[in-house]
Design a protein around this motif. Structure first.
Motif, PDB file in Angstrom:
ATOM      1  N   ILE A   5       0.838  -1.201   0.000  1.00 12.73           N
ATOM      2  CA  ILE A   5       0.000   0.000   0.000  1.00 12.73           C
ATOM      3  C   ILE A   5       0.869   1.245   0.000  1.00 12.73           C
ATOM      4  N   THR A   6       0.784   2.017  -1.086  1.00 16.06           N
ATOM      5  CA  THR A   6       1.622   3.224  -1.198  1.00 16.06           C
ATOM      6  C   THR A   6       0.804   4.487  -1.465  1.00 16.06           C
ATOM      7  N   LYS A   7      -0.516   4.307  -1.649  1.00 18.60           N
ATOM      8  CA  LYS A   7      -1.361   5.475  -1.946  1.00 18.60           C
ATOM      9  C   LYS A   7      -2.377   5.677  -0.830  1.00 18.60           C
ATOM     10  N   ALA A   8      -2.606   6.946  -0.499  1.00 22.58           N
ATOM     11  CA  ALA A   8      -3.633   7.235   0.507  1.00 22.58           C
ATOM     12  C   ALA A   8      -4.518   8.372   0.032  1.00 22.58           C
ATOM     13  N   ILE A   9      -5.802   8.214   0.320  1.00 15.63           N
ATOM     14  CA  ILE A   9      -6.782   9.273   0.024  1.00 15.63           C
ATOM     15  C   ILE A   9      -7.084  10.017   1.324  1.00 15.63           C
ATOM     16  N   PHE A  10      -7.070  11.336   1.239  1.00 13.22           N
ATOM     17  CA  PHE A  10      -7.427  12.188   2.380  1.00 13.22           C
ATOM     18  C   PHE A  10      -8.685  12.975   2.007  1.00 13.22           C
ATOM     19  N   PRO A  11      -9.841  12.539   2.494  1.00 15.79           N
ATOM     20  CA  PRO A  11     -11.057  13.307   2.180  1.00 15.79           C
ATOM     21  C   PRO A  11     -11.076  14.582   3.013  1.00 15.79           C
ATOM     22  N   VAL A  12     -10.950  15.719   2.358  1.00 18.20           N
ATOM     23  CA  VAL A  12     -10.867  17.003   3.082  1.00 18.20           C
ATOM     24  C   VAL A  12     -11.836  18.024   2.482  1.00 18.20           C
ATOM     25  N   ALA A  13     -12.960  17.512   1.962  1.00 19.19           N
ATOM     26  CA  ALA A  13     -13.897  18.422   1.289  1.00 19.19           C
ATOM     27  C   ALA A  13     -14.935  19.002   2.241  1.00 19.19           C
ATOM     28  N   ALA A  25     -13.114  31.049   6.731  1.00 18.38           N
ATOM     29  CA  ALA A  25     -11.975  31.443   5.901  1.00 18.38           C
ATOM     30  C   ALA A  25     -10.817  30.452   5.948  1.00 18.38           C
ATOM     31  N   VAL A  26     -10.812  29.558   6.945  1.00 23.12           N
ATOM     32  CA  VAL A  26      -9.685  28.617   7.098  1.00 23.12           C
ATOM     33  C   VAL A  26     -10.228  27.198   6.999  1.00 23.12           C
ATOM     34  N   PRO A  27      -9.662  26.371   6.111  1.00 22.62           N
ATOM     35  CA  PRO A  27     -10.131  24.982   6.078  1.00 22.62           C
ATOM     36  C   PRO A  27      -9.917  24.326   7.446  1.00 22.62           C
ATOM     37  N   LYS A  28     -10.873  23.481   7.828  1.00 21.93           N
ATOM     38  CA  LYS A  28     -10.792  22.810   9.129  1.00 21.93           C
ATOM     39  C   LYS A  28      -9.451  22.078   9.302  1.00 21.93           C
ATOM     40  N   ILE A  55      -3.422  11.678  -2.038  1.00 25.42           N
ATOM     41  CA  ILE A  55      -4.505  12.189  -2.886  1.00 25.42           C
ATOM     42  C   ILE A  55      -5.528  12.902  -1.993  1.00 25.42           C
ATOM     43  N   PHE A  56      -5.670  14.169  -2.222  1.00 28.87           N
ATOM     44  CA  PHE A  56      -6.587  14.982  -1.420  1.00 28.87           C
ATOM     45  C   PHE A  56      -7.884  15.184  -2.189  1.00 28.87           C
ATOM     46  N   VAL A  57      -8.990  14.876  -1.560  1.00 32.40           N
ATOM     47  CA  VAL A  57     -10.281  15.175  -2.184  1.00 32.40           C
ATOM     48  C   VAL A  57     -10.785  16.445  -1.523  1.00 32.40           C
ATOM     49  N   THR A  58     -10.750  17.522  -2.278  1.00 29.91           N
ATOM     50  CA  THR A  58     -11.009  18.848  -1.714  1.00 29.91           C
ATOM     51  C   THR A  58     -12.337  19.415  -2.228  1.00 29.91           C
ATOM     52  N   SER A  59     -12.581  20.649  -1.900  1.00 27.44           N
ATOM     53  CA  SER A  59     -13.785  21.329  -2.390  1.00 27.44           C
ATOM     54  C   SER A  59     -13.452  22.820  -2.470  1.00 27.44           C
ATOM     55  N   ARG A  60     -14.432  23.589  -2.867  1.00 26.36           N
ATOM     56  CA  ARG A  60     -14.258  25.036  -2.931  1.00 26.36           C
ATOM     57  C   ARG A  60     -13.752  25.569  -1.581  1.00 26.36           C
ATOM     58  N   GLY A  61     -12.862  26.540  -1.618  1.00 27.44           N
ATOM     59  CA  GLY A  61     -12.433  27.193  -0.377  1.00 27.44           C
ATOM     60  C   GLY A  61     -11.302  26.477   0.352  1.00 27.44           C
ATOM     61  N   LYS A  62     -10.673  25.489  -0.306  1.00 22.35           N
ATOM     62  CA  LYS A  62      -9.625  24.730   0.385  1.00 22.35           C
ATOM     63  C   LYS A  62      -8.233  25.044  -0.162  1.00 22.35           C
ATOM     64  N   SER A  63      -8.091  26.176  -0.861  1.00 20.41           N
ATOM     65  CA  SER A  63      -6.798  26.423  -1.520  1.00 20.41           C
ATOM     66  C   SER A  63      -5.668  26.611  -0.508  1.00 20.41           C
ATOM     67  N   ALA A  64      -5.999  26.998   0.743  1.00 15.75           N
ATOM     68  CA  ALA A  64      -4.944  27.143   1.759  1.00 15.75           C
ATOM     69  C   ALA A  64      -4.220  25.811   1.980  1.00 15.75           C
ATOM     70  N   LEU A  65      -4.936  24.710   1.762  1.00 16.76           N
ATOM     71  CA  LEU A  65      -4.321  23.389   1.920  1.00 16.76           C
ATOM     72  C   LEU A  65      -3.239  23.167   0.863  1.00 16.76           C
ATOM     73  N   GLU A  66      -3.566  23.586  -0.374  1.00 23.02           N
ATOM     74  CA  GLU A  66      -2.590  23.413  -1.455  1.00 23.02           C
ATOM     75  C   GLU A  66      -1.360  24.279  -1.188  1.00 23.02           C
ATOM     76  N   ASP A  67      -1.592  25.485  -0.703  1.00 22.30           N
ATOM     77  CA  ASP A  67      -0.457  26.375  -0.398  1.00 22.30           C
ATOM     78  C   ASP A  67       0.392  25.790   0.723  1.00 22.30           C
ATOM     79  N   TYR A  68      -0.272  25.165   1.678  1.00 23.72           N
ATOM     80  CA  TYR A  68       0.447  24.636   2.835  1.00 23.72           C
ATOM     81  C   TYR A  68       1.506  23.607   2.404  1.00 23.72           C
ATOM     82  N   PHE A  69       1.165  22.798   1.409  1.00 21.04           N
ATOM     83  CA  PHE A  69       2.113  21.751   0.991  1.00 21.04           C
ATOM     84  C   PHE A  69       3.062  22.205  -0.108  1.00 21.04           C
ATOM     85  N   ASP A  70       2.960  23.455  -0.487  1.00 18.79           N
ATOM     86  CA  ASP A  70       3.850  23.980  -1.515  1.00 18.79           C
ATOM     87  C   ASP A  70       5.140  24.503  -0.875  1.00 18.79           C
TER      88      ASP A  70
END
Ligand code: G1P
Length: 296
Positions: A5-13, A25-28, A55-70
């Motif tokens: 097992i090398t892949k993980a899904i993180f449901p964060v929507a 304004a801040v994703p949970k 693999i992150f399953v996101t939704s509107r308003g979660k762009s701070a998450l993408e920035d966090y891992f950048d």
């Protein structure tokens, strides 16, 4: 089919309504326990268990998450200039290898099962993990690693399991137990959020190791508890189709960071576990407990 097992899904929507107005304004998942966002605990646990693709399953308003891992070259250069080596090291744990991370949007909040299904094209024909970052688990050996070791001995769908009081069963997926051996529980049925008569006191906690067939079961998109497409139902279908499902009684303490009380408890526990905070925090806690007692 590969069994590693090398892949993980993180449901964060999720909308994080229980934490409004903070989550306006801040994703949970960016809310912090001490100085790390919830999602960092989930990622660290996954990495320790050998997960390489996130693999992150996101939704509107979660762009701070993408920035966090950048990477943040400006911040890193500034810290280097100031010779802040320790903080730089901490910062590196938030960086992901190129291509190791993928974001998929769940366009409609149709449930956890639907969120996982949204990632189906990235999963291939191999078992995968699902981690719910709301469930933070403090353990000597990370929970997912405990499960992956058990999976290597007993390949099959596996969910983290923990006993809960009867009155809380309606908050969880609940297991119907066939038999038990050591930490492993053979499951003969699963019910999502039973309103009454839970089949046991063993609840599903947010760590899953799943066979690719579960994604096929999710194709049917049938709604279950609360009118949502439930992951629990797709896993339960595996049992009906003759494939094994196990509960794994993990070692460790689980905090329900999807609730305010759980989040506060985790904040205290993780604060006390930190050498740089322990003394000051415990003096304070003792002092306010004393004040409480005096008031009674
Ligand atoms: C989800 C799952 C449930 C599981 C729980 C664990 O529910 O649907 O089966 O027991 O996570 O935290 P949620 O808490 O998202 O309502």
């Amino acid at each position: 089919m590969r069994n590693k097992i090398t892949k993980a899904i993180f449901p964060v929507a999720g909308l994080g309504t229980r934490f409004l107005p903070a989550t306006k304004a801040v994703p949970k998942e960016i809310m912090t326990l001490v100085d790390r966002p919830l999602i960092q605990y989930a990622i660290d646990e996954a990495r320790a268990a050998g997960i390489r693709e996130f693999i992150f399953v996101t939704s509107r308003g979660k762009s701070a998450l993408e920035d966090y891992f950048d990477h943040n070259p400006q911040l890193e250069a500034e810290l280097r200039r100031k010779d802040k080596k320790e903080i730089l090291e901490v910062l590196k744990t938030t960086n992901m290898d190129s291509g190791a991370i993928a974001y998929i949007r769940q366009h409609k909040p149709l449930g956890l099962g639907h969120a996982v299904w949204c990632a189906r094209r990235l999963m291939g024909n191999e078992p995968f993990a699902v981690i719910l970052p709301d469930d933070v688990i403090a353990a000597d050996k990370p929970c997912l690693q405990q499960m992956i070791e058990a999976f290597e001995e007993n390949p099959g769908n596996m969910v983290a399991a923990m006993e809960v009081p009867a009155e809380k069963a309606s908050n969880y997926g609940m297991l119907d137990i066939e038999s038990e051996q050591g930490n492993l529980v053979a499951v003969k049925g699963m019910v999502e959020k039973p309103k009454q008569d839970p089949p046991s006191n063993l609840a599903v906690i947010g760590r899953y190791l799943l066979m690719p067939e579960v994604l096929k079961n999710l194709n049917k998109k049938s709604a279950g508890a609360n009118g949502e497409i439930q992951l629990t139902d797709a896993i339960a279908q595996e049992i009906t189709e003759g494939r094994p499902v196990y509960g794994y009684r993990f070692q460790g303490e689980r905090f329900d960071c999807g609730s305010k009380a759980g989040f506060l408890q985790a904040t205290v526990a993780f604060g006390l576990a930190r050498e740089d905070l322990r003394d000051e925090l415990s003096v304070y806690l003792r002092a306010i407990m004393h004040v409480d007692k005096a008031a009674q």
